[in-house]
Design a protein around this motif. Structure first.
Motif, PDB file in Angstrom:
ATOM      1  N   PRO A  79      13.256   3.127  -5.578  1.00  0.00           N
ATOM      2  CA  PRO A  79      12.495   4.321  -5.949  1.00  0.00           C
ATOM      3  C   PRO A  79      11.358   3.950  -6.894  1.00  0.00           C
ATOM      4  CG  PRO A  79      14.599   4.270  -7.083  1.00  0.00           C
ATOM      5  CD  PRO A  79      14.585   3.099  -6.154  1.00  0.00           C
ATOM      6  N   THR A  80      10.229   4.570  -6.727  1.00  0.00           N
ATOM      7  CA  THR A  80       9.115   4.344  -7.634  1.00  0.00           C
ATOM      8  C   THR A  80       8.787   5.659  -8.312  1.00  0.00           C
ATOM      9  OG1 THR A  80       7.635   4.736  -5.809  1.00  0.00           O
ATOM     10  CG2 THR A  80       8.080   2.453  -6.353  1.00  0.00           C
ATOM     11  N   ILE A  81       8.042   5.554  -9.417  1.00  0.00           N
ATOM     12  CA  ILE A  81       7.650   6.776 -10.108  1.00  0.00           C
ATOM     13  C   ILE A  81       6.431   7.344  -9.405  1.00  0.00           C
ATOM     14  CG2 ILE A  81       7.055   7.748 -12.338  1.00  0.00           C
ATOM     15  CD1 ILE A  81       8.233   5.202 -13.597  1.00  0.00           C
ATOM     16  N   GLU A  82       6.490   8.610  -9.087  1.00  0.00           N
ATOM     17  CA  GLU A  82       5.369   9.263  -8.411  1.00  0.00           C
ATOM     18  C   GLU A  82       4.135   9.287  -9.316  1.00  0.00           C
ATOM     19  OE1 GLU A  82       5.226  11.352  -5.369  1.00  0.00           O
ATOM     20  OE2 GLU A  82       6.880  10.008  -4.819  1.00  0.00           O
ATOM     21  N   GLY A  83       2.978   9.154  -8.717  1.00  0.00           N
ATOM     22  CA  GLY A  83       1.738   9.336  -9.472  1.00  0.00           C
ATOM     23  C   GLY A  83       1.317   8.086 -10.229  1.00  0.00           C
ATOM     24  N   GLN A  84       0.203   8.213 -10.980  1.00  0.00           N
ATOM     25  CA  GLN A  84      -0.400   7.100 -11.702  1.00  0.00           C
ATOM     26  C   GLN A  84      -0.408   7.393 -13.195  1.00  0.00           C
ATOM     27  OE1 GLN A  84      -1.778   4.170 -10.474  1.00  0.00           O
ATOM     28  NE2 GLN A  84      -0.729   4.758  -8.594  1.00  0.00           N
ATOM     29  N   PRO A  85      -0.357   6.365 -14.046  1.00  0.00           N
ATOM     30  CA  PRO A  85      -0.541   6.607 -15.484  1.00  0.00           C
ATOM     31  C   PRO A  85      -1.933   7.188 -15.722  1.00  0.00           C
ATOM     32  CG  PRO A  85       0.117   4.328 -15.069  1.00  0.00           C
ATOM     33  CD  PRO A  85      -0.190   4.935 -13.753  1.00  0.00           C
ATOM     34  N   PRO A  86      -2.084   7.993 -16.778  1.00  0.00           N
ATOM     35  CA  PRO A  86      -3.381   8.640 -17.010  1.00  0.00           C
ATOM     36  C   PRO A  86      -4.452   7.623 -17.409  1.00  0.00           C
ATOM     37  CG  PRO A  86      -1.927   9.008 -18.855  1.00  0.00           C
ATOM     38  CD  PRO A  86      -1.102   8.343 -17.798  1.00  0.00           C
ATOM     39  N   ASP A  87      -5.701   8.010 -17.139  1.00  0.00           N
ATOM     40  CA  ASP A  87      -6.844   7.210 -17.582  1.00  0.00           C
ATOM     41  C   ASP A  87      -6.893   7.258 -19.112  1.00  0.00           C
ATOM     42  OD1 ASP A  87      -9.234   6.092 -18.120  1.00  0.00           O
ATOM     43  OD2 ASP A  87     -10.447   7.521 -16.999  1.00  0.00           O
ATOM     44  N   PRO A  88      -6.852   6.090 -19.780  1.00  0.00           N
ATOM     45  CA  PRO A  88      -6.833   6.094 -21.256  1.00  0.00           C
ATOM     46  C   PRO A  88      -8.055   6.771 -21.859  1.00  0.00           C
ATOM     47  CG  PRO A  88      -7.069   3.850 -20.390  1.00  0.00           C
ATOM     48  CD  PRO A  88      -6.807   4.737 -19.228  1.00  0.00           C
ATOM     49  N   ALA A  89      -9.170   6.823 -21.125  1.00  0.00           N
ATOM     50  CA  ALA A  89     -10.380   7.454 -21.659  1.00  0.00           C
ATOM     51  C   ALA A  89     -10.206   8.965 -21.764  1.00  0.00           C
ATOM     52  CB  ALA A  89     -11.587   7.111 -20.793  1.00  0.00           C
ATOM     53  N   THR A  90      -9.450   9.535 -20.836  1.00  0.00           N
ATOM     54  CA  THR A  90      -9.261  10.989 -20.846  1.00  0.00           C
ATOM     55  C   THR A  90      -7.774  11.316 -20.725  1.00  0.00           C
ATOM     56  OG1 THR A  90      -9.591  10.970 -18.466  1.00  0.00           O
ATOM     57  CG2 THR A  90     -11.495  11.547 -19.819  1.00  0.00           C
ATOM     58  N   PRO A  91      -7.022  11.074 -21.794  1.00  0.00           N
ATOM     59  CA  PRO A  91      -5.592  11.371 -21.714  1.00  0.00           C
ATOM     60  C   PRO A  91      -5.374  12.880 -21.586  1.00  0.00           C
ATOM     61  CG  PRO A  91      -6.218  10.806 -23.965  1.00  0.00           C
ATOM     62  CD  PRO A  91      -7.428  10.628 -23.125  1.00  0.00           C
ATOM     63  N   ARG A  97       1.833  12.816 -22.355  1.00  0.00           N
ATOM     64  CA  ARG A  97       1.020  12.078 -21.387  1.00  0.00           C
ATOM     65  C   ARG A  97       1.787  11.811 -20.089  1.00  0.00           C
ATOM     66  NH1 ARG A  97      -2.330   8.084 -25.485  1.00  0.00           N
ATOM     67  NH2 ARG A  97      -3.335   9.809 -26.567  1.00  0.00           N
ATOM     68  N   PHE A  98       3.104  11.975 -20.129  1.00  0.00           N
ATOM     69  CA  PHE A  98       3.888  11.750 -18.919  1.00  0.00           C
ATOM     70  C   PHE A  98       4.032  13.036 -18.110  1.00  0.00           C
ATOM     71  CE2 PHE A  98       8.065  10.946 -16.719  1.00  0.00           C
ATOM     72  CZ  PHE A  98       7.584   9.929 -15.895  1.00  0.00           C
ATOM     73  N   ALA A  99       3.658  14.176 -18.715  1.00  0.00           N
ATOM     74  CA  ALA A  99       3.883  15.480 -18.086  1.00  0.00           C
ATOM     75  C   ALA A  99       3.408  15.562 -16.636  1.00  0.00           C
ATOM     76  CB  ALA A  99       3.245  16.579 -18.926  1.00  0.00           C
ATOM     77  N   PRO A 100       2.195  15.050 -16.309  1.00  0.00           N
ATOM     78  CA  PRO A 100       1.733  15.193 -14.916  1.00  0.00           C
ATOM     79  C   PRO A 100       2.661  14.530 -13.902  1.00  0.00           C
ATOM     80  CG  PRO A 100      -0.082  14.511 -16.345  1.00  0.00           C
ATOM     81  CD  PRO A 100       1.158  14.442 -17.161  1.00  0.00           C
ATOM     82  N   ARG A 101       3.478  13.551 -14.340  1.00  0.00           N
ATOM     83  CA  ARG A 101       4.347  12.848 -13.394  1.00  0.00           C
ATOM     84  C   ARG A 101       5.807  13.253 -13.578  1.00  0.00           C
ATOM     85  NH1 ARG A 101       2.898   6.623 -14.389  1.00  0.00           N
ATOM     86  NH2 ARG A 101       3.939   6.232 -12.410  1.00  0.00           N
ATOM     87  N   CYS A 102       6.074  14.155 -14.528  1.00  0.00           N
ATOM     88  CA  CYS A 102       7.455  14.420 -14.930  1.00  0.00           C
ATOM     89  C   CYS A 102       8.041  15.570 -14.123  1.00  0.00           C
ATOM     90  CB  CYS A 102       7.489  14.762 -16.420  1.00  0.00           C
ATOM     91  SG  CYS A 102       9.152  15.045 -17.051  1.00  0.00           S
ATOM     92  N   ALA A 103       9.247  15.368 -13.612  1.00  0.00           N
ATOM     93  CA  ALA A 103       9.895  16.400 -12.806  1.00  0.00           C
ATOM     94  C   ALA A 103      10.347  17.568 -13.676  1.00  0.00           C
ATOM     95  CB  ALA A 103      11.097  15.795 -12.078  1.00  0.00           C
ATOM     96  N   LEU A 104      10.605  17.306 -14.969  1.00  0.00           N
ATOM     97  CA  LEU A 104      11.136  18.349 -15.840  1.00  0.00           C
ATOM     98  C   LEU A 104      10.047  19.150 -16.538  1.00  0.00           C
ATOM     99  CD1 LEU A 104      13.927  16.263 -17.616  1.00  0.00           C
ATOM    100  CD2 LEU A 104      14.164  17.727 -15.604  1.00  0.00           C
ATOM    101  N   ALA A 105       8.771  18.741 -16.357  1.00  0.00           N
ATOM    102  CA  ALA A 105       7.712  19.296 -17.192  1.00  0.00           C
ATOM    103  C   ALA A 105       7.597  20.809 -17.074  1.00  0.00           C
ATOM    104  CB  ALA A 105       6.384  18.653 -16.822  1.00  0.00           C
ATOM    105  N   VAL A 106       7.437  21.456 -18.225  1.00  0.00           N
ATOM    106  CA  VAL A 106       7.146  22.887 -18.276  1.00  0.00           C
ATOM    107  C   VAL A 106       5.781  23.053 -18.921  1.00  0.00           C
ATOM    108  CG1 VAL A 106       9.564  23.564 -18.379  1.00  0.00           C
ATOM    109  CG2 VAL A 106       8.304  23.086 -20.496  1.00  0.00           C
TER     110      VAL A 106
END
Lengths: 276, 329, 316
Positions: free
Chosen positions: C262-274, C279-288
């Protein structure tokens, strides 16, 4: 940022270009600034500099205007420098491309010839060539080029070798393009930029070699040359050293201008290479 | 020493075709020049038509160009470089008489340029962008634009004419009767100005190369790592950065041998040093083609010898050479 | 913690140039003498920056904010003497034209770190033996290009130990090596630290290696420490969804038999525009929605907790 912008950002490049532009202007306008033959006698011999308004840099032992001769000498220096560099780079590019593109025995033969030319002192070769054929502007240009083409040849060959294996060249080969067509259209445009950065060194070297040849009396005898002026000043070096010093300063400024402009070119090209 | 041996053998084998091309080239130039060896020989001693024809037959000059090339090669193999018109002596004798002075001049100029140039290059490159670097970079660029023969004249005006500190020409005081150390000192005094005039351009060149090389090495990981290990700055500069940056300079030494020999032609003429370069000028002035081509041949051999020495030095300095590994210095 | 810590970081942030993005933000951690910390993160997460910041080896012009103190030293650490640093590239960190024994001896001599009546070169040979290079006396006379990648990295380790430091920082020191050599190297680092009572910061992208060496773990994501704690707690009961995702991806937990890793969905954010907030929210299954509103506060102790709204414990 374009290469031109980067060139302007380097102080050396701008200074060099300014010097060269000024020199180019002087060389172009020489007939206007000092009409007539610069080798004509215009005043008393050995006038000191800054004493007579008509001949601000003084006169030589015959009474010829030093400034007029230096201004006309700029024409010779720049013409020979640029022409010799052009011939040398053309030969170098041709040899390097052929060697790199065809490989095998063509490469082997051309590179051994290049080795041979690098083993013979270029200045001795130029001496031998001019003394055999006789001094004229064309022979001087060719004699200088004889000793200067090996650098660009090696550089172009190395570039061609590294480019040859890249995809777009392989594709051109698969499509059945003629090797020479591939060389001219696909390989050369990529191999040339490093040669351009070498051009300044070659031009500067050519100007210095021309001056040395003229100094030894092997320049075009019908033209005013800086090297020739320095040599003529030698006979009165003790009493009137300025006769040798002025044209030498002109040489230093010219070569310095070429080197500075070359630094600007390197800055412009190097930044592009490290950029995206 | 095994690596050096392999290297020397490879370089010597490589020199064979190069020398062959040079020899054929000089032969072609010799052929294209007006007059032949008999004209040259008899131009100095005189002789009638019958002697001319007989000598041509004896020397094989009435044969075709290929046979003449063969005879030329055979003569070269016997170290016979021909007859000098201007000196009425064998070319090789004249050259060997002048060679030591040129070797002395070039050797001293190389020592000055390489020693002082690399030293100042280390100073400039120890802190790239610092004040010392800026001054040395601009200064070396200006020096790099100065023609050696003109610098020679300026040096004569200042040190020989105005200050009268040093002699303005020659290799030693004529008929001074000096011997041993006194004579060596006299020659050294005569050499100061020509060595400076010949060497300063190369000094600027080596300074700039050393500086550029050090800037390059500073970017490499081991320079950063040396700092992380707590080595003092001066220590890193001399033992690691300068040591690695020196390698391309050694290569340059070989590449510049030919150029410097060319430069000594003008310098020797300016300072009236009786060496190979001035001899070349004399040969040109007196239309002595065999002598000029002999000088070119000897020059080529000299350049090959210098490159051989440089190869051995490089192998001693860089343990990676000849080890079958890629060398990315 | 009974002893005063060797190094203490409070809200440390790093930029490589005045206007460039912050590559490390708000890093807080402490390391006791002899303690072993493994820093885990993907490439570009800022984990190497963290190691360099502790070692004081950030490139010139970098801007460091926050507090970094060395209570047990009482002074600024001296590179090489107090901190040994091992870089990732085993070949690049050695001088190519100097015998490796001389290189080690040089560092020994500079720090006067040899026993009495032992020359620096003898001490260097001892060190090469300690890093388990075969025939240390002969290896000392070798040039870097004559050694294998693994051997070169052992030499680099010997160089890092040569000044008898109190802290060893290894930045992806084993990543360039093949798995078997890597395992031996990791074991060696562990032994050396035990023998000398060395503290260790082991920077890696590999959870398995981190678990082998680290008694404490810190997980870094997009320039922030998202979870920290003792090894057993972090691996046994991870609190941050990113830690759980990393473990699933790398340790094969929850991996279906014969199924794909299994891999983590999505990409780490661009450090220039966090992204704002976690910062993990866009890839997090639990994010609210609260996750993206503001940076979630640290929950739990500063050395045992996570920066997640769903982590147990009170906000710090």
């Amino acid at each position: 940022m374009s290469a031109a912008v980067r060139f302007r950002a380097s102080a050396e490049g701008v200074a060099g270009l300014a010097i060269l532009a000024l020199l180019g202007l002087v060389a172009l306008l020489a007939p206007v600034l000092h009409p007539g033959d610069p080798l004509d006698i215009v005043g008393a011999p050995l006038t000191r500099p800054f004493t007579v308004l008509a001949t601000p840099l003084g006169t030589d032992w015959l009474g010829r205007d030093v400034l007029a001769m230096i201004v006309h000498g700029a024409r010779t220096s720049l013409t020979v420098g640029l022409a010799a560099a052009f011939v040398a780079i053309s030969i170098g590019v041709a040899v390097g491309t052929l060697a790199g593109l065809f490989g095998r025995w063509v490469d082997e033969t051309l590179m051994r010839v290049t080795d041979a030319f690098q083993t013979i002192p270029g200045f001795l070769l130029a001496l031998a060539f001019v003394s055999t054929v006789g001094p004229s502007l064309a022979t001087v240009v060719f004699a200088i080029a004889l000793g200067a083409w090996t650098g660009p040849a090696r550089l172009v060959r190395a570039e061609v070798l590294s480019i040859r294996e890249r995809d777009f060249v392989a594709a051109a080969r698969v499509v059945g393009m003629h090797p020479l067509a591939i060389a001219v259209r696909e390989v050369l445009p990529h191999a040339l930029p490093p040669v351009v950065s070498l051009a300044a060194v070659i031009v500067a070297g050519a100007i210095l070699t021309e001056a040395a040849l003229s100094f030894l009396g092997l320049g075009d005898p019908n033209r005013a040359t800086w090297g020739g002026l320095i040599a003529e000043g030698r006979s009165v070096l003790r009493s009137a050293p300025f006769l040798s010093i002025w044209p030498g300063l002109a040489l230093v400024v010219t070569v310095l201008g070429v080197h500075l402009a070359g630094e600007g070119v390197v800055a412009a090209l190097a930044l592009r290479r490290s950029g995206p | 020493m095994n690596r050096a041996f392999v290297l020397v053998r490879r370089r010597l084998l490589g020199a064979v075709p190069v020398l062959a091309i040079v020899v054929v080239g000089t032969f072609a130039l010799l052929e294209s020049a007006p007059g032949d060896a008999v004209d040259a020989y008899l131009g100095t001693t005189g002789g009638d038509r019958g002697l001319v024809d007989q000598l041509r037959r004896d020397w094989g000059l009435d044969q075709g160009p290929l046979q003449r090339l063969g005879l030329y090669l055979a003569a070269l193999a016997r170290l016979d470089l021909g007859w000098s018109v201007a000196f009425s002596r064998p070319v090789l004798d004249v050259i060997l008489e002048r060679l030591p002075n040129t070797l002395l001049l070039m050797g001293s100029a190389v020592a000055l340029a390489f020693g002082l140039g690399s030293l100042l290059g280390v100073v400039a490159g120890s802190r790239p962008g610092g004040p010392a670097d800026r001054i040395l970079s601009i200064g070396s660029l200006a020096l790099y634009a100065v023609p050696g023969f003109w610098l020679g004249l300026v040096l004569i005006v200042v040190f020989a004419v105005q200050l009268r500190w040093l002699p303005s020409g020659g290799i030693e005081t004529i008929a001074s009767g000096k011997q041993g150390l006194a004579r060596a000192g006299d020659i050294a005094r005569h050499l100061v100005l020509p060595v400076a005039a010949l060497g300063i351009l190369y000094l600027a060149l080596y300074l700039r190369m050393m500086r550029a090389g050090m800037v390059e090495v500073w970017r490499q990981d081991f320079a950063r790592a040396a700092f992380a290990r707590g080595l003092p700055h001066r220590h890193i500069v001399w033992r690691h950065v300068a040591r690695n940056a020196l390698l391309p300079l050694v290569t340059m030494l070989g590449l510049q041998a030919a150029t410097m020999l060319g430069g000594s032609v003008v310098i020797e003429s300016v300072f009236a040093v009786p060496g190979l370069g001035r001899l070349a000028h004399e040969a040109v002035a007196q239309r002595d083609t065999p002598l000029l081509l002999g000088i070119i041949l000897v020059g080529a051999v000299l350049v090959i010898a210098v490159n051989l020495a440089v190869d051995i030095a490089y192998a001693a300095l860089d343990p990676r050479v000849g080890a079958g590994q890629e060398t990315s210095a | 913690m009974s002893q005063s810590p060797l190094v203490q970081l409070e809200g440390v942030g790093v930029r490589y140039a005045p206007r460039s993005p912050q590559v490390l933000a708000d890093a807080t951690l402490a390391l006791a003498p002899g303690e072993r910390l493994a820093v885990i993160g993907e490439s570009g997460s800022g984990k190497s920056t963290l190691g360099l910041a502790i070692a004081g080896l950030l490139p010139q012009g970098s801007i460091v904010t926050g507090h970094l103190a060395w209570p047990a030293l009482g002074d600024r650490p001296r590179p090489g003497r107090d901190i040994g640093f091992v870089y990732q590239d085993p070949s690049g960190s050695l001088d190519p034209v100097m015998r490796v024994g001389d290189q080690v001896a040089e560092v020994v001599a500079v720090h006067s770190a040899m026993a009495p009546d032992v020359t620096p070169l003898e001490q260097a040979v001892n060190l090469l033996g300690r890093v388990e290079l075969p025939y240390p006396a002969r290896t000392a006379r070798a040039y870097p290009h004559q050694l294998s990648g693994g051997q070169r990295q052992r030499v680099a380790l010997a160089l890092a130990m040569a000044g008898r430091p109190k802290l060893l920082i290894a930045d992806e020191a084993t990543s360039a090596l093949d798995p078997i050599v890597q395992a031996r190297m990791v074991a060696l680092i562990g032994r050396l630290c035990d023998d000398d009572g060395l503290a260790l910061v082991f920077v890696t992208h590999d959870i398995a290696l981190a678990a082998t060496l680290g008694s404490r773990l810190a997980v870094v994501y997009a320039g922030r420490i998202v979870e920290a704690g003792p090894r057993s707690r972090v691996l046994g009961a991870p609190r941050h969804p990113y830690t759980r995702a990393l473990m699933a991806a790398q340790l094969g937990i929850e991996r279906p038999r014969g199924g794909r890793l299994p891999t983590i969905e999505g990409q780490p954010p661009d450090p220039a525009t966090p992204p704002p907030g976690c910062r993990f929210a866009p890839r997090c299954a639990l994010a609210v929605s609260a996750c993206s509103a503001a940076q979630p506060p640290w929950r739990g102790a500063f050395d045992d907790g996570a920066a997640c709204l769903f982590a147990p414990g009170n906000p710090a």
